[in-house]
Write a protein that holds these residues in place. Structure first.
Motif, PDB file in Angstrom:
ATOM      1  N   GLY A  98      18.851 -69.023 -58.534  1.00  0.00           N
ATOM      2  CA  GLY A  98      17.493 -68.505 -58.637  1.00  0.00           C
ATOM      3  C   GLY A  98      16.807 -68.180 -57.336  1.00  0.00           C
ATOM      4  O   GLY A  98      15.583 -68.003 -57.303  1.00  0.00           O
ATOM      5  N   ILE A  99      17.539 -68.089 -56.231  1.00  0.00           N
ATOM      6  CA  ILE A  99      16.919 -67.735 -54.950  1.00  0.00           C
ATOM      7  C   ILE A  99      16.909 -66.220 -54.793  1.00  0.00           C
ATOM      8  O   ILE A  99      17.961 -65.574 -54.840  1.00  0.00           O
ATOM      9  N   GLU A 100      15.733 -65.682 -54.609  1.00  0.00           N
ATOM     10  CA  GLU A 100      15.571 -64.233 -54.442  1.00  0.00           C
ATOM     11  C   GLU A 100      15.584 -63.878 -52.958  1.00  0.00           C
ATOM     12  O   GLU A 100      14.937 -64.545 -52.147  1.00  0.00           O
ATOM     13  N   ILE A 101      16.326 -62.831 -52.610  1.00  0.00           N
ATOM     14  CA  ILE A 101      16.365 -62.340 -51.232  1.00  0.00           C
ATOM     15  C   ILE A 101      15.862 -60.912 -51.215  1.00  0.00           C
ATOM     16  O   ILE A 101      16.360 -60.044 -51.947  1.00  0.00           O
ATOM     17  N   ASN A 102      14.866 -60.661 -50.377  1.00  0.00           N
ATOM     18  CA  ASN A 102      14.346 -59.313 -50.152  1.00  0.00           C
ATOM     19  C   ASN A 102      14.652 -58.894 -48.727  1.00  0.00           C
ATOM     20  O   ASN A 102      14.383 -59.636 -47.778  1.00  0.00           O
ATOM     21  N   ASN A 103      15.207 -57.704 -48.592  1.00  0.00           N
ATOM     22  CA  ASN A 103      15.648 -57.170 -47.313  1.00  0.00           C
ATOM     23  C   ASN A 103      14.848 -55.904 -47.023  1.00  0.00           C
ATOM     24  O   ASN A 103      14.913 -54.936 -47.791  1.00  0.00           O
ATOM     25  N   PHE A 104      14.091 -55.905 -45.908  1.00  0.00           N
ATOM     26  CA  PHE A 104      13.170 -54.804 -45.595  1.00  0.00           C
ATOM     27  C   PHE A 104      13.485 -54.168 -44.243  1.00  0.00           C
ATOM     28  O   PHE A 104      13.882 -54.848 -43.293  1.00  0.00           O
ATOM     29  N   TYR A 105      13.254 -52.875 -44.191  1.00  0.00           N
ATOM     30  CA  TYR A 105      13.211 -52.156 -42.918  1.00  0.00           C
ATOM     31  C   TYR A 105      11.853 -51.454 -42.847  1.00  0.00           C
ATOM     32  O   TYR A 105      11.648 -50.387 -43.415  1.00  0.00           O
ATOM     33  N   ILE A 106      10.918 -52.098 -42.165  1.00  0.00           N
ATOM     34  CA  ILE A 106       9.557 -51.567 -42.044  1.00  0.00           C
ATOM     35  C   ILE A 106       9.547 -50.415 -41.037  1.00  0.00           C
ATOM     36  O   ILE A 106      10.215 -50.490 -40.007  1.00  0.00           O
ATOM     37  N   PRO A 107       8.803 -49.342 -41.309  1.00  0.00           N
ATOM     38  CA  PRO A 107       8.781 -48.196 -40.382  1.00  0.00           C
ATOM     39  C   PRO A 107       8.409 -48.599 -38.962  1.00  0.00           C
ATOM     40  O   PRO A 107       7.598 -49.506 -38.738  1.00  0.00           O
ATOM     41  N   ALA A 108       8.996 -47.897 -38.000  1.00  0.00           N
ATOM     42  CA  ALA A 108       8.744 -48.215 -36.587  1.00  0.00           C
ATOM     43  C   ALA A 108       7.327 -47.833 -36.162  1.00  0.00           C
ATOM     44  O   ALA A 108       6.684 -48.551 -35.403  1.00  0.00           O
ATOM     45  N   GLY A 109       6.847 -46.677 -36.595  1.00  0.00           N
ATOM     46  CA  GLY A 109       5.464 -46.317 -36.312  1.00  0.00           C
ATOM     47  C   GLY A 109       5.240 -45.301 -35.222  1.00  0.00           C
ATOM     48  O   GLY A 109       4.084 -45.000 -34.881  1.00  0.00           O
ATOM     49  N   GLY A 110       6.300 -44.754 -34.628  1.00  0.00           N
ATOM     50  CA  GLY A 110       6.106 -43.737 -33.595  1.00  0.00           C
ATOM     51  C   GLY A 110       5.601 -44.316 -32.288  1.00  0.00           C
ATOM     52  O   GLY A 110       5.810 -45.495 -31.994  1.00  0.00           O
ATOM     53  N   ASP A 111       4.891 -43.480 -31.518  1.00  0.00           N
ATOM     54  CA  ASP A 111       4.523 -43.861 -30.147  1.00  0.00           C
ATOM     55  C   ASP A 111       3.041 -44.155 -29.941  1.00  0.00           C
ATOM     56  O   ASP A 111       2.693 -44.924 -29.054  1.00  0.00           O
ATOM     57  N   GLU A 112       2.181 -43.549 -30.742  1.00  0.00           N
ATOM     58  CA  GLU A 112       0.733 -43.698 -30.517  1.00  0.00           C
ATOM     59  C   GLU A 112       0.132 -44.578 -31.602  1.00  0.00           C
ATOM     60  O   GLU A 112       0.200 -44.242 -32.789  1.00  0.00           O
ATOM     61  N   LYS A 143       8.398 -69.387 -57.028  1.00  0.00           N
ATOM     62  CA  LYS A 143       9.811 -69.050 -56.926  1.00  0.00           C
ATOM     63  C   LYS A 143      10.316 -69.240 -55.496  1.00  0.00           C
ATOM     64  O   LYS A 143       9.576 -69.085 -54.525  1.00  0.00           O
ATOM     65  N   LYS A 144      11.599 -69.571 -55.389  1.00  0.00           N
ATOM     66  CA  LYS A 144      12.246 -69.668 -54.086  1.00  0.00           C
ATOM     67  C   LYS A 144      12.623 -68.273 -53.615  1.00  0.00           C
ATOM     68  O   LYS A 144      13.447 -67.594 -54.243  1.00  0.00           O
ATOM     69  N   ARG A 145      12.016 -67.832 -52.513  1.00  0.00           N
ATOM     70  CA  ARG A 145      12.257 -66.486 -52.005  1.00  0.00           C
ATOM     71  C   ARG A 145      12.545 -66.530 -50.504  1.00  0.00           C
ATOM     72  O   ARG A 145      11.979 -67.339 -49.758  1.00  0.00           O
ATOM     73  N   ILE A 146      13.414 -65.622 -50.088  1.00  0.00           N
ATOM     74  CA  ILE A 146      13.696 -65.381 -48.679  1.00  0.00           C
ATOM     75  C   ILE A 146      13.424 -63.905 -48.421  1.00  0.00           C
ATOM     76  O   ILE A 146      13.893 -63.051 -49.178  1.00  0.00           O
ATOM     77  N   MET A 147      12.663 -63.619 -47.383  1.00  0.00           N
ATOM     78  CA  MET A 147      12.402 -62.230 -47.003  1.00  0.00           C
ATOM     79  C   MET A 147      12.865 -62.041 -45.558  1.00  0.00           C
ATOM     80  O   MET A 147      12.449 -62.776 -44.660  1.00  0.00           O
ATOM     81  N   VAL A 148      13.742 -61.074 -45.363  1.00  0.00           N
ATOM     82  CA  VAL A 148      14.316 -60.837 -44.040  1.00  0.00           C
ATOM     83  C   VAL A 148      14.203 -59.362 -43.700  1.00  0.00           C
ATOM     84  O   VAL A 148      13.916 -58.522 -44.553  1.00  0.00           O
ATOM     85  N   GLY A 149      14.476 -59.072 -42.429  1.00  0.00           N
ATOM     86  CA  GLY A 149      14.609 -57.670 -42.057  1.00  0.00           C
ATOM     87  C   GLY A 149      14.064 -57.350 -40.690  1.00  0.00           C
ATOM     88  O   GLY A 149      13.600 -58.220 -39.944  1.00  0.00           O
ATOM     89  N   ASP A 150      14.150 -56.071 -40.393  1.00  0.00           N
ATOM     90  CA  ASP A 150      13.549 -55.525 -39.187  1.00  0.00           C
ATOM     91  C   ASP A 150      12.126 -55.140 -39.547  1.00  0.00           C
ATOM     92  O   ASP A 150      11.891 -54.114 -40.177  1.00  0.00           O
ATOM     93  N   PHE A 151      11.175 -55.982 -39.147  1.00  0.00           N
ATOM     94  CA  PHE A 151       9.770 -55.748 -39.462  1.00  0.00           C
ATOM     95  C   PHE A 151       9.102 -54.829 -38.434  1.00  0.00           C
ATOM     96  O   PHE A 151       7.983 -54.377 -38.642  1.00  0.00           O
ATOM     97  N   ASN A 152       9.769 -54.601 -37.312  1.00  0.00           N
ATOM     98  CA  ASN A 152       9.236 -53.726 -36.261  1.00  0.00           C
ATOM     99  C   ASN A 152       7.871 -54.178 -35.751  1.00  0.00           C
ATOM    100  O   ASN A 152       7.059 -53.360 -35.304  1.00  0.00           O
TER     101      ASN A 152
END
Length: 263
Positions: A98-112, A143-152
């Motif tokens: 029952g452990i949920e894993i969410n894997n995210f790649y959050i947008p980088a956001g550009g330069d400005e 719920k038991k959750r794990i959230m990972v990723g490149d959050f930028n």
């Protein structure tokens, strides 16, 4: 259980690096970001041969893309869309137990760091707002959750090599940090990395390709994260940034992060 999160910056180019990771650290679950490959060209058979029979992936040509590799059977694979786009930035599974894993790649956001003049930054903030609403809608289920990723986003002063020089640079602006704080609060998320690498200690997971000697200059940022919900907090036993993988020939600019749980 050992979980790795890694912005691999093209999975097909770095299959030898994946093999080294698996042989040296024996993770049970690997979460990739920036796989940069369409689903029909994803190296599924090769990755399964490394000992991961259970794989869930969502990709596109040349950009973005996320995947979860697991030695443990899972159910309910999902790949949600965000901001009305189909740019492949999320996958999730539910492991046996029952452990949920969410894997995210959050947008980088550009330069400005100005949402009015920079559409990429506006996209990043909208993405974080949508994640916060999604997280808040599930906070009370226990719920038991794990959230990972490149959050930028590198939220702490010790998450960047120089706070003063980078405080107006995207990934470390107060606007982004405030959004990330709201996201964390929305689900009562616990920063698992900073449970074992103390907040006053410098911790980086990304180093620019521009640095000739990234180890010597060490001008890094902590862009990669592992969060858990409170029911899993006491299960987090260790955390390590795998610097040796960043030191391989033609590496990703991110180092993998390994977190071990005692379940």
């Amino acid at each position: 259980m050992k979980i790795v999160t890694w912005n691999i910056n093209s999975v097909r180019i770095r299959m030898d690096h994946v093999k080294e990771l698996v042989e040296k650290y024996a993770p049970d679950v690997i979460c990739f970001q920036e796989t940069k490959v369409r689903d029909e060209q994803f190296p599924l058979i090769d990755l399964q041969a490394f000992g991961f029979p259970h794989v869930h992936f969502s990709g596109e040509k040349s950009y973005n893309g996320v995947a979860i590799l697991s030695k443990i059977p899972f159910s309910n694979p999902q790949a949600l869309s965000w901001c009305g786009r189909e740019d492949k930035r999320h996958t999730s599974i539910e492991l046996e137990g029952g452990i949920e894993i969410n894997n995210f790649y959050i947008p980088a956001g550009g330069d400005e760091p100005n949402a009015e003049t920079n559409p990429k930054f506006a996209h990043k903030l909208q993405f974080l707002d949508e994640m916060t609403a999604w997280s808040a809608g599930r906070v009370d289920d226990g719920k038991k959750r794990i959230m990972v990723g490149d959050f930028n986003i590198a939220p702490l002063e010790t998450d960047v090599w120089d706070h003063k020089k980078l405080k107006n640079i995207i990934t470390h602006t107060q606007t982004e940090i405030d959004r990330l704080d709201k996201l964390q609060a929305s689900g009562n998320w616990v920063d698992a990395m900073r449970m074992h690498i103390l907040p006053e200690e410098k911790c980086f997971t990304w180093w620019s390709y521009r640095a000739r000697d990234w180890r010597a200059s060490n001008k890094g940022r902590r862009l990669d994260h592992v969060w858990v919900t409170p029911p899993l907090k006491d299960s987090v036993k260790s955390c390590e940034v795998l610097l040796d993988l960043r030191g391989l020939e033609k590496p990703s600019d991110h180092a993998p992060v390994l977190v071990e749980f005692d379940l």
